[in-house]
Design a protein around this motif. Structure first.
Motif, short mmCIF file in Angstrom:
data_model
loop_
_atom_site.label_atom_id
_atom_site.label_comp_id
_atom_site.label_asym_id
_atom_site.label_seq_id
_atom_site.Cartn_x
_atom_site.Cartn_y
_atom_site.Cartn_z
N TYR A 225 -16.65 5.42 -6.63
CA TYR A 225 -16.30 5.29 -5.18
C TYR A 225 -16.15 6.51 -4.41
N PHE B 71 -12.20 11.72 -0.52
CA PHE B 71 -11.80 11.44 -1.93
C PHE B 71 -13.05 10.77 -2.56
N GLY B 72 -13.17 10.82 -3.90
CA GLY B 72 -13.99 10.17 -4.75
C GLY B 72 -13.36 10.00 -6.10
N GLY B 73 -14.01 8.97 -6.79
CA GLY B 73 -13.55 8.63 -8.27
C GLY B 73 -14.25 7.73 -8.80
N ARG C 143 -13.50 4.23 -11.01
CA ARG C 143 -12.90 3.11 -11.31
C ARG C 143 -13.23 2.66 -13.00
N ALA D 248 -8.31 4.31 -12.23
CA ALA D 248 -9.18 5.23 -11.86
C ALA D 248 -8.69 6.33 -12.19
N GLU E 264 -9.35 10.04 -9.89
CA GLU E 264 -9.76 10.20 -8.61
C GLU E 264 -9.45 11.80 -8.15
N GLN F 55 -9.51 14.67 -4.75
CA GLN F 55 -9.64 14.73 -3.26
C GLN F 55 -9.86 16.08 -2.85
N LYS G 261 -0.32 6.64 -7.52
CA LYS G 261 -1.01 7.86 -8.09
C LYS G 261 -0.34 8.91 -8.59
N ARG H 242 -12.67 3.39 1.70
CA ARG H 242 -13.10 3.64 0.47
C ARG H 242 -14.21 2.76 0.30
N SER I 84 -17.00 1.63 -2.80
CA SER I 84 -17.50 1.53 -3.80
C SER I 84 -19.09 1.32 -4.00
#
Length: 196
Positions: A36, A72-74, A76, A82, A84, A86, A123, A193, A195
């Motif tokens: 995502y 941000f991105g990560g 899951r 997840a 992540e 940033q 988080k 966000r 996905s």
């Protein structure tokens, strides 16, 4: 030191990118796993405490509230779990004789409770930060630069519009503990966000 920090962060991102070994990257967003991306507007309350010995004034704090942004991105890899990263632009805070400009990268574990369209989460991870500042003395300008790595944490809630799009509302707490400048940042953010 900055290149070392960026290399370290790149290694973390590469590790995150290798997580989809079991087909996670191709997973259906509705299944609750997969990569995502997103972005948020952030409202920050910043307190800079200049601790350098040559700071030109006894009033050695800069407090300011401001609006900035982050991306941000990560990945899951299970519903509610997840890794992540940033990028955060904390913006510039200014006082009567001093100003500071800060930004940073994060790497964190995000753990949530899937409750259908609503998911609260927490988080925690590392903030790799950089701050540049200057202070006007009676005769000349003093310049300071710090970077480092510190722990950060946050709480948030996601509201899903669809399996692929969600509104994310967060509170995060950052501490930039440097040799010349100590900074505490409270950040509230809202963003989207996406996905895949």
């Amino acid at each position: 030191m900055k290149n070392t920090r960026r290399t370290h962060f790149a290694s973390i991102i590469a590790g995150v990118a290798l997580l989809p070994l079991c087909g996670i990257a191709a997973a259906d967003p509705g299944a609750g796993v997969g990569p995502y991306l997103g972005g948020s507007a952030i409202y920050t309350r910043i307190n800079n405490d200049f601790v350098a010995e040559d700071f030109p004034d006894d009033d050695d704090e800069v407090d300011e509230d401001r609006v900035s942004w982050k991306a941000f991105g990560g990945v899951r890899f299970a519903p509610g779990l997840a890794l992540e990263g940033q990028y955060i632009d904390f913006g510039k805070s200014e006082g009567s004789i001093a100003e500071a400009d800060a930004d940073g990268w994060t790497a964190a574990l995000v753990a949530g409770i899937p409750l259908g369209a609503i998911q609260p989460y927490a988080k925690a991870g590392a903030l790799f930060w950089d701050i540049d500042a200057r202070a006007q003395g009676p005769i000349n300008t003093f310049r300071y630069g710090d970077d480092g790595t510190d722990f950060f944490w946050g709480l948030g809630v996601e509201f899903a519009f669809s399996p692929a799009v969600a509104l994310r509302v967060e509170y995060e707490r950052y501490t930039l503990d440097g040799d010349d400048i100590d900074t505490d940042i409270d950040a509230a953010s809202a963003g989207l966000r996406f996905s895949f």
